[in-house]
Scaffold this active site. Structure first.
Site, PDB file in Angstrom:
ATOM      1  N   GLU A  13      -6.204   7.744   3.759  1.00  0.00           N
ATOM      2  CA  GLU A  13      -6.095   7.036   2.478  1.00  0.00           C
ATOM      3  C   GLU A  13      -7.341   7.215   1.609  1.00  0.00           C
ATOM      4  O   GLU A  13      -7.316   6.910   0.422  1.00  0.00           O
ATOM      5  CB  GLU A  13      -5.826   5.547   2.730  1.00  0.00           C
ATOM      6  CG  GLU A  13      -4.447   5.338   3.340  1.00  0.00           C
ATOM      7  CD  GLU A  13      -4.166   3.919   3.793  1.00  0.00           C
ATOM      8  OE1 GLU A  13      -3.002   3.506   3.734  1.00  0.00           O
ATOM      9  OE2 GLU A  13      -5.104   3.225   4.229  1.00  0.00           O
ATOM     10  N   ILE A 149       6.514  -2.527   9.495  1.00  0.00           N
ATOM     11  CA  ILE A 149       7.909  -2.952   9.317  1.00  0.00           C
ATOM     12  C   ILE A 149       8.815  -1.723   9.267  1.00  0.00           C
ATOM     13  O   ILE A 149       8.735  -0.911   8.350  1.00  0.00           O
ATOM     14  CB  ILE A 149       8.081  -3.795   8.029  1.00  0.00           C
ATOM     15  CG1 ILE A 149       7.062  -4.957   7.978  1.00  0.00           C
ATOM     16  CG2 ILE A 149       9.522  -4.304   7.919  1.00  0.00           C
ATOM     17  CD1 ILE A 149       7.157  -5.961   9.100  1.00  0.00           C
ATOM     18  N   MET A 169      -0.437  -3.788   5.873  1.00  0.00           N
ATOM     19  CA  MET A 169      -1.079  -4.538   6.949  1.00  0.00           C
ATOM     20  C   MET A 169      -2.512  -4.984   6.600  1.00  0.00           C
ATOM     21  O   MET A 169      -3.199  -5.504   7.471  1.00  0.00           O
ATOM     22  CB  MET A 169      -1.062  -3.688   8.238  1.00  0.00           C
ATOM     23  CG  MET A 169       0.352  -3.328   8.666  1.00  0.00           C
ATOM     24  SD  MET A 169       0.436  -2.250  10.103  1.00  0.00           S
ATOM     25  CE  MET A 169      -0.095  -3.358  11.402  1.00  0.00           C
ATOM     26  N   GLU A 170      -2.932  -4.762   5.353  1.00  0.00           N
ATOM     27  CA  GLU A 170      -4.332  -5.092   4.996  1.00  0.00           C
ATOM     28  C   GLU A 170      -4.520  -5.861   3.694  1.00  0.00           C
ATOM     29  O   GLU A 170      -5.478  -6.647   3.569  1.00  0.00           O
ATOM     30  CB  GLU A 170      -5.187  -3.810   4.886  1.00  0.00           C
ATOM     31  CG  GLU A 170      -5.299  -3.006   6.144  1.00  0.00           C
ATOM     32  CD  GLU A 170      -4.081  -2.126   6.398  1.00  0.00           C
ATOM     33  OE1 GLU A 170      -3.372  -1.785   5.422  1.00  0.00           O
ATOM     34  OE2 GLU A 170      -3.816  -1.802   7.562  1.00  0.00           O
ATOM     35  N   ASP A 193       7.256   4.788   2.596  1.00  0.00           N
ATOM     36  CA  ASP A 193       8.533   4.520   3.277  1.00  0.00           C
ATOM     37  C   ASP A 193       9.153   3.283   2.643  1.00  0.00           C
ATOM     38  O   ASP A 193       8.557   2.671   1.761  1.00  0.00           O
ATOM     39  CB  ASP A 193       8.291   4.298   4.788  1.00  0.00           C
ATOM     40  CG  ASP A 193       7.318   3.155   5.052  1.00  0.00           C
ATOM     41  OD1 ASP A 193       6.111   3.417   5.117  1.00  0.00           O
ATOM     42  OD2 ASP A 193       7.775   1.993   5.144  1.00  0.00           O
TER      43      ASP A 193
HETATM   44  N1  ADE Z   1       2.220   0.743   5.586  1.00  0.00           N
HETATM   45  C1  ADE Z   1       3.034   1.751   5.173  1.00  0.00           C
HETATM   46  N2  ADE Z   1       4.313   1.470   5.461  1.00  0.00           N
HETATM   47  C2  ADE Z   1       4.311   0.261   6.078  1.00  0.00           C
HETATM   48  C3  ADE Z   1       5.322  -0.544   6.637  1.00  0.00           C
HETATM   49  N3  ADE Z   1       6.593  -0.142   6.627  1.00  0.00           N
HETATM   50  N4  ADE Z   1       4.966  -1.727   7.207  1.00  0.00           N
HETATM   51  C4  ADE Z   1       3.671  -2.107   7.227  1.00  0.00           C
HETATM   52  N5  ADE Z   1       2.671  -1.373   6.732  1.00  0.00           N
HETATM   53  C5  ADE Z   1       2.988  -0.201   6.150  1.00  0.00           C
END
Ligand code: ADE
Length: 223
Positions: A13, A149, A169-170, A193
């Site tokens: 990233e 997820i 997640m951050e 995604d």
């Molecule tokens: N970062 C990128 N895609 C994610 C997802 N599906 N869940 C959590 N963090 C992510």
């Protein structure tokens, strides 16, 4: 000198940003490697925080204590949650929340807030950068938790409770820490995604493309 702190969770990233500053000074604290550089009279400090809210919150606090940034920008990839949000679109956080911590525990106890707002100037800067680059972007809530997820029913539950545009997640760990310190913050994320049953496959395919695209937005934002 105006100081921008830029935080990414994974090396991928920050790869494009690191390429722009090959001579950045490296300083290590609490196992985070801070890269200190200058761009057009501004100080730029970028750092890889690692995955999850503990990593991101501690990193943000160390960044603030050591470098006293005027602005904190979180860059990276995320899973799309809003119907209109497609893979490779950008989501600019209007606010951030933890999706795996009951909101009233933060509302009834310190810091008496469960919804951490972005700085309006940074949101506008991000929108302008996306516009100039011709990137599809959306502004809305980003939620974070200690889980990747990739299950449509988990996704549906998070949408029902928090109505976010993206999940990662951050972001909320950074936003929460910035809030406690009164520092201006925004998270800008490119979708790798759609946080559904295909999430992991899509992440593998689009992570690098999305991370590099997002880095272009950040470079424009910091001028
Ligand atoms: N970062 C990128 N895609 C994610 C997802 N599906 N869940 C959590 N963090 C992510």
């Amino acid at each position: 000198m105006i100081t921008y702190g830029i935080i990414g969770a994974m090396p991928s990233e920050l790869a494009q940003i690191a390429k722009e500053f090959p001579d950045a000074l490296k300083e290590t604290s609490a196992m985070y490697e801070f890269h200190v550089a200058e761009k057009n009279g501004k100080k730029i400090v970028f750092v890889c925080c690692g995955i999850g809210k503990v990593n991101s919150a501690v990193c943000t606090q160390v960044l603030i204590d050591r470098y006293n940034p005027d602005f904190i920008i979180n860059t990276g990839v995320a899973g799309g949650m809003g119907k209109e949000v497609k893979v490779c679109d950008i989501v600019i956080a209007s606010d951030a929340r933890h999706h795996d911590l009951v909101p009233r525990l933060l509302e009834n106890y310190p810091p008496f807030c469960s919804d951490f707002k972005s700085d309006e100037h940074l949101v506008e800067l991000a929108k302008k950068a996306c516009g100039e680059l011709g990137y599809a972007c959306h502004t809305g809530r980003i939620v974070s938790g200690e889980q990747f997820i990739s299950d449509s029913s988990v996704k549906a539950n998070i949408i029902k409770e928090f109505d976010p545009l993206a999940v990662d997640m951050e972001t909320s760990g950074i936003a929460h820490t910035a809030f406690r310190n009164g520092v201006a913050f925004v998270s800008v994320r490119c979708m790798s995604d759609s946080a559904d049953d295909n999430g992991e496959m899509s992440f593998e395919e689009f992570e690098k493309i999305a991370a590099d695209k997002n880095a272009r937005v950040i470079m424009k934002m910091i001028g």
